[in-house]
Design an enzyme around this catalytic site. Sequence first.
Site, short mmCIF file in Angstrom:
data_model
loop_
_atom_site.label_atom_id
_atom_site.label_comp_id
_atom_site.label_asym_id
_atom_site.label_seq_id
_atom_site.Cartn_x
_atom_site.Cartn_y
_atom_site.Cartn_z
CD GLU A 153 -3.01 -1.15 2.21
OE1 GLU A 153 -2.71 -0.59 3.28
OE2 GLU A 153 -4.07 -1.77 2.03
CD GLU A 312 -4.26 -6.17 2.47
OE1 GLU A 312 -4.89 -5.47 3.28
OE2 GLU A 312 -3.05 -6.03 2.28
C1 GLA Z 1 -4.19 -2.85 4.98
C2 GLA Z 1 -2.84 -3.54 5.06
C3 GLA Z 1 -2.85 -4.81 5.86
C4 GLA Z 1 -3.71 -4.64 7.07
C5 GLA Z 1 -5.10 -4.29 6.62
C6 GLA Z 1 -6.16 -4.31 7.69
O1 GLA Z 1 -4.90 -3.17 3.86
O2 GLA Z 1 -2.30 -3.79 3.80
O3 GLA Z 1 -1.53 -5.11 6.23
O4 GLA Z 1 -3.18 -3.63 7.86
O5 GLA Z 1 -5.06 -3.01 6.05
O6 GLA Z 1 -6.11 -3.25 8.58
#
Ligand code: GLA
Length: 673
Positions: A153, A312
């Site tokens: 991210e 995700e």
């Molecule tokens: C983000 C991150 C994960 C985790 C999720 C959930 O998408 O990439 O590592 O922290 O949020 O909070």
Amino acid sequence: MPETTPHGLRRLAFGGDYNPEQWPESVWQEDVRLMREAGVTMVSVGIFSWALLEPEPGSYTFGWLDRVLDLLHANGIRVDLGTPTVAPPAWFYRAHPEALPVTREGVRYAFGSRGAICHSSPAYREAAARITTELARRYGTHPALALWHVHNEYGVPVSACYCDTCAAHFRRWLDTAHGSVEAVNDAWGTAFWGQRYASYEEIDPPRLTPTVGNPAQQLDYRRFADATLRENFVRERDILHRLAPGIPVTTNFMTALSQCDSLDYWSWGREVDLVTNDHYLITDGRRTHVNLAMAADLTRSVAGGAPWLLLEHSTSGVSWQPRNPAKRPGEMARNSLAHVARGSEGAMFFQWRQSRRGAEKFHSSMVPHAGTDSRIWREVVALGADLGTLAEVRGTRTVPDAAMVWDWQSWWAQGLEWRPSEDHDARERADSFYESLYDRHLTVDFAHPEADLSAYPLVVVPALYLVTEAAGLNLRSYVENGGTLVVSYFSGIVDEHDAVHPGAYPGALRDVLGLTVEEWSPLGAGESVRITGPAGDSLPADVWTEFVVPRGAETVWTYADGPAVGRPAVTRHRLGRGTAWYVSTRLDATALDTVLRAACEDAGIDSRDTLPRDVEVVRRSGESGDYLFVLNHTADEAKVPLDAPGTELLGGERADGQLAVPAGAVRVVRLDA
Ligand code: GLA
Ligand code: ZN
């Protein structure tokens, strides 16, 4: 050429972030047994494992990861392997405290979380390239490897650093972008408030200033910060391409407009082999399934319409909102399949097994703290089976009905200080226009303002403050060639340097809209006005009014009261073979429907008024067939008319005439050829 789907994966992706390093090895055996039970096809591994893989500079402990990958491979599970560069080890920061990022206020962040990185830091870049190289050498030909997951991210939690290293890097970026200090002065309008620079050395990042800093400088800094992150992605990607030829490289995006606002995903989409996205429901009282659909449509559009992957989301509640409700029964499957309907090649989660320790131990997982005797686990297993059944939709593409113009750079510019009203919010406009189109059952593509729009009968422009001359001409020729355009207020105002286009507003869109705006008059907090339509009906409006002067456009709705009483509120301009609508005030999604209904008629889009509200109907189409996804978000059974008979894949039954979809359920019909 690298592949554009996970290497060796013949089914839809189903699985999650797998962090076995948080557990004793004895648990790993149970993990893979449960993964097989649930039909898991791919997991993401090693995203935060740098300190465990390189415990001291230059010395590596790959043994545990070898065993994890071998175990997964032995169980037929593909691996999305992370480069752990979002979490440099403690030793790295002891040697290079200058690689910790600095805020605009001049505060340096500390170690002890994740993502604390100055992306201009040569030491960071060098260390990241080294661990990436080691990983690629060791695992580039591992039989489990399906996909590289670079970093995590980009853009959150730190989107820009304001340190001295970044200042120097910014000066180099400015020289490449502008060519000379004189050109920078010109673009930034430094004659105002006497900000003129004599040399690059005098230019700093837009650090804390006593009052509003130069807007064009701030806008350029956002571009610089975005480009700097992308440089680092590209450096890692190129190493992986070189050492592991053919394996696709991705990095997980967060396209939802509320989740990351610092990346220009149009540019990022071009750099990855496969677009992947993370999406979490924001439970702020709005209709979460609409926001989800919007993020999925935006992700597909960033992928240029090609299949993408939801990397995700959550099985149930998250843990970082003020209140984190559990998902309702069936909601996880509906969320997952809504992403698939809109082009995702699967549904992955954060994370496989719920952590006992650390910051995210209350975030839901596929294997919850409650264990397998739980609703979450039963729903996970059922979803795995459904995704197994839907393997044949792989490679098909979602069919759009209309487009929405969106540009992150315009959003950045719009968000700077001292605008006519702090109540005008570009994201809110995009949300409302999207919601209105969603309620008309239209599937929406997003498009860059300079993209070819000719394939779309209808294009909406909810809030596009920054419009380049080229984009203005693009929208104009779209209409001249037969398109139907709907533009919302405060669009087309400035160029790429936040300079007002010469002449009357809206400079870049005057011609296509057939009007000028003499002056705007935003409303007070909580104030509203009414506008009157052709049939004498009236709609509520708020936030914004303005003094529109038609110059070729006809007035369709008129202000019935307020500062612009008697003047045009909504106009329609016939130009060439098309039509351009202009909405000069803020209509909520319901009121907007009246205008969009008329625009849809101009565009020749059939009404879908027979479909019930909150029943989502989306088509994926391709070589393997034509698939209709029907998602019932309501608490009642829904009946949906089918254009053609087909086979409902999840139940395996024939479907003809009308499809009955139980409350909260999803049906996927393969229409007969
Ligand atoms: C983000 C991150 C994960 C985790 C999720 C959930 O998408 O990439 O590592 O922290 O949020 O909070
Ligand atoms: Zn920095």
